[in-house]
Design a protein around this motif. Structure first.
Motif, mmCIF file in Angstrom:
data_model
loop_
_atom_site.group_PDB
_atom_site.id
_atom_site.type_symbol
_atom_site.label_atom_id
_atom_site.label_comp_id
_atom_site.label_asym_id
_atom_site.label_seq_id
_atom_site.Cartn_x
_atom_site.Cartn_y
_atom_site.Cartn_z
ATOM 1 N N GLY A 1 20.780 80.491 -1.636
ATOM 2 C CA GLY A 1 22.237 80.412 -1.598
ATOM 3 C C GLY A 1 22.788 79.654 -2.787
ATOM 4 N N THR A 2 24.073 79.883 -3.068
ATOM 5 C CA THR A 2 24.685 79.156 -4.178
ATOM 6 C C THR A 2 25.599 78.037 -3.683
ATOM 7 O OG1 THR A 2 26.405 80.821 -4.219
ATOM 8 C CG2 THR A 2 24.633 81.079 -5.832
ATOM 9 N N PHE A 3 25.970 78.075 -2.388
ATOM 10 C CA PHE A 3 26.810 76.993 -1.876
ATOM 11 C C PHE A 3 26.279 76.382 -0.577
ATOM 12 C CE2 PHE A 3 28.547 81.058 -0.585
ATOM 13 C CZ PHE A 3 28.698 80.915 0.792
ATOM 14 N N LYS A 4 25.245 77.034 0.004
ATOM 15 C CA LYS A 4 24.580 76.456 1.180
ATOM 16 C C LYS A 4 23.123 76.245 0.810
ATOM 17 C CE LYS A 4 24.940 77.785 5.554
ATOM 18 N NZ LYS A 4 25.523 78.150 6.838
ATOM 19 N N GLY B 1 32.516 80.775 -0.434
ATOM 20 C CA GLY B 1 31.975 79.578 -1.089
ATOM 21 C C GLY B 1 32.978 78.441 -1.198
ATOM 22 N N THR B 2 34.189 78.642 -0.605
ATOM 23 C CA THR B 2 35.195 77.570 -0.678
ATOM 24 C C THR B 2 35.505 77.046 0.725
ATOM 25 O OG1 THR B 2 37.112 79.038 -0.388
ATOM 26 C CG2 THR B 2 36.336 78.686 -2.656
ATOM 27 N N PHE B 3 35.982 75.813 0.761
ATOM 28 C CA PHE B 3 36.494 75.257 2.011
ATOM 29 C C PHE B 3 37.935 75.698 2.172
ATOM 30 C CE2 PHE B 3 33.243 71.772 1.457
ATOM 31 C CZ PHE B 3 32.576 71.998 2.639
ATOM 32 N N GLN B 4 38.340 76.010 3.410
ATOM 33 C CA GLN B 4 39.730 76.334 3.717
ATOM 34 C C GLN B 4 40.101 75.598 4.996
ATOM 35 O OE1 GLN B 4 41.680 78.305 1.748
ATOM 36 N NE2 GLN B 4 39.939 78.563 0.353
ATOM 37 N N ASN B 5 41.394 75.562 5.276
ATOM 38 C CA ASN B 5 41.826 75.045 6.573
ATOM 39 C C ASN B 5 42.295 76.229 7.399
ATOM 40 O OD1 ASN B 5 41.420 72.214 6.233
ATOM 41 N ND2 ASN B 5 43.019 72.334 4.670
ATOM 42 N N GLN C 1 33.633 85.754 7.229
ATOM 43 C CA GLN C 1 32.807 85.009 8.192
ATOM 44 C C GLN C 1 32.760 83.570 7.702
ATOM 45 O OE1 GLN C 1 31.599 87.254 11.113
ATOM 46 N NE2 GLN C 1 29.811 86.040 10.653
ATOM 47 N N CYS C 2 33.249 82.674 8.516
ATOM 48 C CA CYS C 2 33.313 81.282 8.083
ATOM 49 C C CYS C 2 32.599 80.422 9.122
ATOM 50 C CB CYS C 2 34.760 80.823 7.967
ATOM 51 S SG CYS C 2 35.841 82.048 7.209
ATOM 52 N N LYS D 1 43.195 72.718 14.467
ATOM 53 C CA LYS D 1 43.094 72.961 13.016
ATOM 54 C C LYS D 1 41.668 72.576 12.616
ATOM 55 C CE LYS D 1 47.614 73.482 11.555
ATOM 56 N NZ LYS D 1 48.289 73.295 12.798
ATOM 57 N N GLU D 2 40.985 73.461 11.899
ATOM 58 C CA GLU D 2 39.597 73.188 11.536
ATOM 59 C C GLU D 2 39.406 73.408 10.048
ATOM 60 O OE1 GLU D 2 36.628 72.593 13.426
ATOM 61 O OE2 GLU D 2 37.778 72.311 15.279
ATOM 62 N N LYS D 3 38.623 72.527 9.426
ATOM 63 C CA LYS D 3 38.193 72.808 8.054
ATOM 64 C C LYS D 3 37.032 73.793 8.178
ATOM 65 C CE LYS D 3 36.395 70.474 3.947
ATOM 66 N NZ LYS D 3 36.172 69.204 3.258
ATOM 67 N N ILE D 4 37.065 74.857 7.387
ATOM 68 C CA ILE D 4 35.998 75.866 7.499
ATOM 69 C C ILE D 4 35.421 76.164 6.110
ATOM 70 C CG2 ILE D 4 36.795 77.024 9.611
ATOM 71 C CD1 ILE D 4 38.129 79.121 7.777
ATOM 72 N N LEU D 5 34.166 76.597 6.114
ATOM 73 C CA LEU D 5 33.538 77.045 4.865
ATOM 74 C C LEU D 5 33.433 78.564 4.944
ATOM 75 C CD1 LEU D 5 32.049 76.418 2.192
ATOM 76 C CD2 LEU D 5 29.936 76.197 3.505
ATOM 77 N N VAL D 6 33.990 79.255 3.944
ATOM 78 C CA VAL D 6 33.939 80.729 3.940
ATOM 79 C C VAL D 6 32.564 81.144 3.413
ATOM 80 C CG1 VAL D 6 35.034 82.844 3.143
ATOM 81 C CG2 VAL D 6 36.419 80.772 3.453
ATOM 82 N N GLU D 7 31.820 81.899 4.265
ATOM 83 C CA GLU D 7 30.423 82.187 3.906
ATOM 84 C C GLU D 7 30.176 83.611 3.408
ATOM 85 O OE1 GLU D 7 28.157 78.943 6.674
ATOM 86 O OE2 GLU D 7 27.829 81.042 7.147
#
Ligand code: 5AD
Ligand code: SF4
Length: 470
Positions: free
Chosen positions: A178-181, A450-454, A431-432, A415-421
């Motif tokens: 992976g490049t971000f995980k 590969g980015t964090f979103q809310n 899919q996050c 509200k959740e911080k999520i990582l877009v996978e």
């Protein structure tokens, strides 16, 4: 015995030289074209991390990687010995390569990993599959270049297992999938000898990496954009045993947490017997450690836990879980469970069900007990028929599905911080994953991978959440 860093350096330089020789040999054989490797990994994240090292070494020898064996010059199966089912799949899949090898005799086929550290299995595979050129166990990973070169250069079959060099070699190249995980091994082996488990027999005694080596690898990963880093070990809570410096797992993860950047830190696996309040407090006050603990309890029955040699009871497990829930709001707990351990009765099993209901896990990894040759449990009386165990297993899944659905439904409106996978190929949705390791599906552009979103959680379907990126 600790080897000096300089003798390790000489060893690694020698291995690097073998990689260079492999590169030259393959380049002649392929007339300058890049050689291709297919690496298939079975089992746990430790195996995935080992495969990433093998890929790192192959990459240094000029290899590219393919997703199917058909066009590969080198095929490697990194095997798992934890349950019989995984072993059967390896036997089936290796057997299926016979035709490919007959068609392209120049392909090299190799087997490595935990199955190869079991003498009876490694020998059976070596004998059953004469078209396999190279067999090596988990303790020979650092020798891979030399073993590969020997097989390639001599054309003879190479077999190495039970290498007694159980040291930690720093500096083996890693090619992460992976490049971000990414995975970061902090220790190897296991000293716990749970009576059902083959791992201590195939991965050897616990060895911890030095703090400085881990911090430097974590820093490099974070600086290279890794957003979700999982610290790996069979029992991370006993990290530090045998090191010259005195350091606990809580101290280590607390120190990694101080590295600046936007990332999540996870860890697995935690053993409940060593899960300290200090660790929970560190998670609670950390910036980056995700609000998720994977804490396998295996069985809810004290009698069975004793037979499993787990060194905790239901009361102690619940004590640490309740402490963690109180300290870490919104904590997500996951666990491993074995159904049908030898001698387990339905009454014992009901204790497991009641524990699940009490804790309300986000998700569970559930396994039917599989006897492993060489472990004490394999010699215990096991009178319950397989069909009965399967019935209990289905009952467990039903109970957990209801709990997971209820838990997820209670998150609607959060509200959740999520990582877009990734993008779901069927639905086109993103899919996050949440900090608690729950899947969240959202509408959005694939450039967000590969980015964090809310996200606002708008719906729950079983154990999956629907979110709206805000
Ligand atoms: N049978 C079934 N499950 C097992 N596990 C380990 N050994 C066995 C076995 N012999 C499960 C445990 C462990 C997980 C990685 O695999 O639940 O936590
Ligand atoms: Fe196996 Fe127990 Fe060690 Fe986990 S802690 S790897 S289950 S022996």
């Amino acid at each position: 015995m600790q080897k000096t860093d300089s003798s390790q350096m000489n060893f690694l330089e020698k291995q690097e030289y073998y990689l260079h020789l492999i590169n030259e040999l393959m380049s002649v054989r392929k007339r300058g074209e890049k050689p291709l490797a297919f690496i298939h990994t079975y089992g746990c994240q430790q195996n995935v991390a080992d495969s990433e090292k093998i890929k790192g070494m192959l990459s240094s020898a000029g290899f590219d990687f393919v997703d199917a064996p058909d066009n590969a010059d080198f095929i490697l199966f990194n095997t798992c010995a934890v349950r019989e089912h995984a072993e059967d799949r390896v036997f089936g899949n290796v057997g299926a390569l016979k035709t490919l090898k007959r068609k392209h005799p120049q392909i090299m086929i190799a087997l490595c990993g935990c199955m190869m550290e079991q003498k009876h299995i490694a020998e059976r595979m070596y004998k059953s599959f004469p078209f396999v050129s190279l067999v090596f166990g988990t303790h020979s990973l650092q020798n891979f270049p030399q073993l590969f070169y020997d097989a390639l250069f001599t054309g003879k079959r190479v077999y190495e297992r039970d290498n007694d060099d159980k040291l930690i070699y720093e500096g083996i190249p890693i090619k992460r999938d992976g490049t971000f995980k990414g995975w970061l091994s902090i220790m190897y082996g296991c000293d716990n000898f749970c009576t059902y488990c083959i791992v201590p027999h195939v991965r050897g005694r616990e060895r911890s990496r030095k703090r400085a080596d881990i911090i430097s690898e974590a820093t490099e990963m974070i600086n290279n954009g890794y957003k979700d880093i999982t610290l790996l070990g069979q029992n991370v809570n006993s990290y530090g045993k045998g090191l010259d410096e005195k350091i606990s797992f809580a101290e280590l993860i607390g120190e990694i947490d101080k590295i600046p950047g936007d990332y999540w830190l996870r860890f697995m696996t935690s053993h409940p017997k060593d899960c300290s309040k200090e660790l929970i407090d560190t998670i609670a006050s950390s910036q980056h450690i995700s609000k998720h603990i994977h804490l396998p309890f295996q069985s809810g029955s004290d009698r069975i836990l004793k037979c499993m040699n787990r060194h905790y009871d239901r009361k102690k497990y619940l004590e640490i879980v309740n402490y963690a829930k109180a300290k870490i709001p919104g904590l997500s707990l996951t666990s491993d469970i074995i159904v049908g351990f030898p001698g387990e009765t339905y009454e014992d099993f009901k204790q497991t069900l009641s524990l699940i209901k009490e804790v309300e896990f986000t998700s569970l990894f559930t396994f039917i007990y599989s006897p492993r040759v060489g472990t004490p449990a394999a010699k215990m009386d096991d009178p319950i028929p397989a069909e009965e165990k399967s019935k209990w297993f289905r009952e467990l899944l039903d109970v957990q599905e209801e709990i997971a659905s209820k838990r997820c439904a209670s998150m609607v409106g959060n509200k959740e911080k999520i990582l877009v996978e990734s993008v779901n190929a069927k639905t086109g949705e993103l899919q996050c994953r949440s900090s608690g390791n729950i899947i969240v599906e959202c509408e959005g552009d694939k450039s967000l991978i590969g980015t964090f979103q809310n996200a606002e959680i708008i719906k729950a379907r079983h154990w999956i959440l629907k979110g709206k990126i805000v």
